[in-house]
Design a protein around this motif. Structure first.
Motif, PDB file in Angstrom:
ATOM      1  N   GLY A  83       0.823  -1.215   0.000  1.00 41.37           N
ATOM      2  CA  GLY A  83       0.000   0.000   0.000  1.00 41.37           C
ATOM      3  C   GLY A  83       0.852   1.256   0.000  1.00 41.37           C
ATOM      4  O   GLY A  83       0.612   2.184  -0.777  1.00 41.37           O
ATOM      5  N   SER A  84       1.864   1.256   0.837  1.00 41.77           N
ATOM      6  CA  SER A  84       2.743   2.425   0.887  1.00 41.77           C
ATOM      7  C   SER A  84       3.585   2.525  -0.370  1.00 41.77           C
ATOM      8  O   SER A  84       3.897   3.616  -0.839  1.00 41.77           O
ATOM      9  CB  SER A  84       3.662   2.347   2.116  1.00 41.77           C
ATOM     10  OG  SER A  84       2.901   2.076   3.261  1.00 41.77           O
ATOM     11  N   GLY A  85       3.935   1.368  -0.915  1.00 40.01           N
ATOM     12  CA  GLY A  85       4.777   1.329  -2.113  1.00 40.01           C
ATOM     13  C   GLY A  85       4.074   1.908  -3.324  1.00 40.01           C
ATOM     14  O   GLY A  85       4.599   2.798  -3.998  1.00 40.01           O
ATOM     15  N   PHE A  86       2.875   1.421  -3.592  1.00 43.87           N
ATOM     16  CA  PHE A  86       2.142   1.935  -4.755  1.00 43.87           C
ATOM     17  C   PHE A  86       1.654   3.359  -4.517  1.00 43.87           C
ATOM     18  O   PHE A  86       1.610   4.173  -5.431  1.00 43.87           O
ATOM     19  CB  PHE A  86       0.944   1.038  -5.087  1.00 43.87           C
ATOM     20  CG  PHE A  86       1.321  -0.190  -5.858  1.00 43.87           C
ATOM     21  CD1 PHE A  86       1.773  -0.076  -7.167  1.00 43.87           C
ATOM     22  CD2 PHE A  86       1.227  -1.451  -5.295  1.00 43.87           C
ATOM     23  CE1 PHE A  86       2.124  -1.200  -7.889  1.00 43.87           C
ATOM     24  CE2 PHE A  86       1.573  -2.573  -6.017  1.00 43.87           C
ATOM     25  CZ  PHE A  86       2.030  -2.460  -7.316  1.00 43.87           C
ATOM     26  N   GLY A  87       1.272   3.599  -3.265  1.00 45.05           N
ATOM     27  CA  GLY A  87       0.846   4.943  -2.902  1.00 45.05           C
ATOM     28  C   GLY A  87      -0.216   5.488  -3.827  1.00 45.05           C
ATOM     29  O   GLY A  87      -1.239   4.852  -4.055  1.00 45.05           O
ATOM     30  N   LYS A  88       0.079   6.648  -4.417  1.00 43.00           N
ATOM     31  CA  LYS A  88      -0.913   7.312  -5.258  1.00 43.00           C
ATOM     32  C   LYS A  88      -0.767   6.939  -6.738  1.00 43.00           C
ATOM     33  O   LYS A  88      -1.504   7.426  -7.573  1.00 43.00           O
ATOM     34  CB  LYS A  88      -0.778   8.833  -5.101  1.00 43.00           C
ATOM     35  CG  LYS A  88      -1.074   9.321  -3.704  1.00 43.00           C
ATOM     36  CD  LYS A  88      -2.576   9.450  -3.468  1.00 43.00           C
ATOM     37  CE  LYS A  88      -2.869   9.902  -2.043  1.00 43.00           C
ATOM     38  NZ  LYS A  88      -4.257   9.623  -1.626  1.00 43.00           N
ATOM     39  N   SER A  89       0.239   6.096  -7.052  1.00 39.68           N
ATOM     40  CA  SER A  89       0.457   5.764  -8.457  1.00 39.68           C
ATOM     41  C   SER A  89      -0.508   4.689  -8.933  1.00 39.68           C
ATOM     42  O   SER A  89      -0.270   3.953  -9.858  1.00 39.68           O
ATOM     43  CB  SER A  89       1.904   5.287  -8.666  1.00 39.68           C
ATOM     44  OG  SER A  89       2.144   4.133  -7.902  1.00 39.68           O
ATOM     45  N   PHE A  90      -1.639   4.548  -8.251  1.00 37.51           N
ATOM     46  CA  PHE A  90      -2.594   3.502  -8.580  1.00 37.51           C
ATOM     47  C   PHE A  90      -3.977   4.122  -8.601  1.00 37.51           C
ATOM     48  O   PHE A  90      -4.322   4.952  -7.764  1.00 37.51           O
ATOM     49  CB  PHE A  90      -2.527   2.415  -7.506  1.00 37.51           C
ATOM     50  CG  PHE A  90      -3.592   1.378  -7.634  1.00 37.51           C
ATOM     51  CD1 PHE A  90      -3.387   0.242  -8.420  1.00 37.51           C
ATOM     52  CD2 PHE A  90      -4.811   1.533  -6.975  1.00 37.51           C
ATOM     53  CE1 PHE A  90      -4.373  -0.702  -8.537  1.00 37.51           C
ATOM     54  CE2 PHE A  90      -5.792   0.576  -7.096  1.00 37.51           C
ATOM     55  CZ  PHE A  90      -5.572  -0.545  -7.868  1.00 37.51           C
ATOM     56  N   SER A  91      -4.791   3.682  -9.570  1.00 39.46           N
ATOM     57  CA  SER A  91      -6.150   4.212  -9.631  1.00 39.46           C
ATOM     58  C   SER A  91      -7.108   3.121 -10.089  1.00 39.46           C
ATOM     59  O   SER A  91      -6.903   2.493 -11.121  1.00 39.46           O
ATOM     60  CB  SER A  91      -6.195   5.401 -10.587  1.00 39.46           C
ATOM     61  OG  SER A  91      -7.533   5.801 -10.758  1.00 39.46           O
TER      62      SER A  91
END
Lengths: 259, 316
Positions: free
Chosen positions: A41-49
């Motif tokens: 979760g922290s890794g992908f952060g905001k780069s996921f939609s």
């Protein structure tokens, strides 16, 4: 109280007492999914939609999935107690009692269900930190979903464990089944955006409906597509639990192994 | 119980069981009358575990049938289960629970609950001298106590018939004797029928009636005394430091059946009381002791099967 319930409740109670007397099992089922959730979760952060959830980070998207994973691991591995009981001889003592086989299965399934349920509900404590708000209705719905999911998955575990006589054999089989089950459940990536064949596989996976129902329940207020999926998904899970439970009872009622 | 006193407690009719090609039981028939202490005796692999599993409703025989107080173990299994108390080789107690918790659970599996159950648990703990350990986790109890605890669990629903599968395996001699004293006491107090499997001949001696099992077949069915009387000889045992020499002399002088065994020289002879005096005269100064006894169940088993009962057969 009927003999059926007396026996079932007794087995159920034993299961719960045993679980909480072995603290390492409580931690063991909780920690791995939490780590995965936190790091991924922290890794992908905001780069996921995800479609329908624009603006939510991966931590938030993955949150219902991690609840489902904890329930999955706790429920399925609770079935290992059945194998231990068979190995240690405890089960023999139960099998020569006049308790119906269905009551034995019911007691065992209730035992695993309550473990899965409690562990899953514990994770709800994290909800406020990722900005999820509850209403009374959504909490009731979420509890019902976690309960249904635990029941179905435990019944599945008990079914797989009924004829297995070694813990390591059970591990081997379950790794083979659990791995694709949790990878392809919609916990990690949305069902809608995947390849068509994968989409079909995911739709055949009972865990998909658990994740879907939970995710929907968190956003039920919004009235969007994600929220609307909850009820149908719950029915699928209920059906899955009922069918697997009935099949397990039938299997246990067959005359004892003759070879 | 409402059963007729003349009805057999346990009856097996032509029980046959096969594991694939291997026949574990071959047309085994026996009648265990009510109130008796009945022993099923045989080495490992003789089929007694299979017979036990069938009688305790856990296994379906390939052929034949068995009844407990008139109820069929297959067709009326739940009725049979209510009438049976079963002690297995493996413990039916949960080590993580206390002894009292275990017994409460066990009673509930048999449909008991509430105050009636609590009273029976306390009574059983008292009868088996376990009251002071009731609150301890079972994993902290000794093997002998655990066995008694299992027995207590099996008595809660007051079954008329008790099945014990090799109940003293793994116990030390003191615990073993203690367990048998307990069994004898309970039998007297509760007038139960007890069916026990064993490969230990001193345990077989305690039974009223025995079925000797060898390679899945009943080779003898009688009381220990009848079996011994059938042998037609007595046993004279000579403890000595020169067993081989004595064996040869006995054979040469009398032509009797003599051989060496663990104790020294073993002689099988008719009317041993008339012969022992002559042996004492002849070997004066060359033995430590000389004893006369009836043949043991061990001897009976050896004569009927050609194998010693404590030798393993093939498989379990």
């Amino acid at each position: 109280m009927s003999r059926f319930l007396l026996g079932s409740i007794s087995l159920w109670k034993r299961e719960v007492v045993r679980f909480y007397r072995q603290r390492n099992r409580v931690i063991g089922a909780l920690m791995p999914p939490l780590f995965i959730w936190f790091f991924l979760g922290s890794g992908f952060g905001k780069s996921f939609s995800a479609p329908g959830m624009e603006g939510a980070g991966y931590l938030e998207f993955f949150y219902p999935g991690v609840i489902a994973l904890v329930v999955l691991f706790t429920s399925i591995y609770s079935a290992m107690s059945l194998i231990e009981d068979r190995r240690d001889g405890y089960l023999q003592g139960v099998l020569v009692s006049p308790m119906p086989r269905s009551a034995i299965i019911f007691g065992k399934v209730l035992g695993g269900t309550s473990q899965g349920f409690v562990q899953g509900v514990l994770l709800l404590i994290l909800a406020p930190f990722i900005g999820i708000e509850f209403t009374l209705a959504s909490v009731a719905l979420i509890l019902a979903i976690i309960l249904t999911l635990s029941f179905g998955l435990t019944a599945f575990g008990i079914m797989m464990a009924w004829r297995t006589d070694s813990v390591s054999g059970f591990h081997a089989i379950m790794n083979f089944i659990l791995m694709p089950m949790w990878l392809l459940s919609g916990a990690f990536f949305p069902v809608g955006g995947s390849a068509v064949w994968l989409n079909v596989v995911m739709r055949l996976n009972p865990l998909t409906y658990g994740v879907e129902a939970l995710r929907g329940a968190f956003y039920a207020e919004a009235g969007n597509a994600v929220g609307l999926a909850t009820l149908p998904a719950m029915f699928v899970m209920l059906g899955f639990g009922a069918v697997i439970f009935a099949a397990t009872v039938m299997m246990a009622n067959r005359p004892v192994r003759t070879s | 119980m409402s059963s007729l006193p003349t009805e057999p407690a346990v009856e097996a009719r032509n029980l046959t069981h096969k594991y694939g090609d291997r026949t574990a039981l071959r047309k085994v028939s026996m009648v265990v009358s009510q109130g008796s202490l009945f022993g099923i005796v045989g080495p490992n692999g003789s089929g007694k575990s299979t017979l036990f599993r069938i009688l305790s409703t856990l296994q379906k025989p390939t052929d034949g049938s068995a009844t407990v107080l008139g109820s069929d173990t297959l067709a009326a299994s739940s009725l049979v289960r209510q009438k049976l108390g079963v002690v297995f080789q493996n413990s039916i107690l949960d080590g993580k629970l206390t002894l009292r918790e275990n017994l409460l659970h066990h009673g509930q599996y048999y449909g008991l609950g509430g105050r009636r159950l609590r009273e029976r648990v306390d009574a059983a703990l008292g009868q088996l001298r376990l009251a002071d350990r009731a609150k301890d986790k079972v994993e902290t109890l000794s093997g002998g106590m655990r066995r008694r605890g299992e027995l207590a669990g099996c008595l809660l629903h007051e079954p008329p018939v008790l099945l014990l599968d090799e109940p003293t395996v793994g116990l030390d001699p003191v615990a073993r004797r203690d367990f048998w004293d307990t069994i004898t006491r309970i039998r007297a107090e509760r007038s139960m029928t007890i069916l026990v499997t064993t490969h230990l001949m001193d345990e077989a001696e305690r039974c009223d009636r025995l079925a000797l099992l060898h390679q899945g077949e009943v080779v003898a069915l009688a009381s220990p005394d009848e079996l011994k009387a059938d042998m037609g000889f007595d046993v004279i045992t000579i403890r000595t430091t020169q067993p081989d020499a004595l064996v040869n002399e006995v054979k040469a002088a009398y032509g009797w059946n003599a051989r060496t065994d663990d104790h020294g020289v073993r002689i099988e002879v008719e009317a041993g009381h008339a012969q022992i005096g002559g042996l004492i005269e002849r070997f004066e100064g060359r033995f430590e002791s000389i004893t006369l006894s009836k043949p043991s169940i061990e001897d009976v088993f050896f004569l009927r099967t050609g194998v010693k009962s404590d030798e393993s057969g093939d498989g379990a």
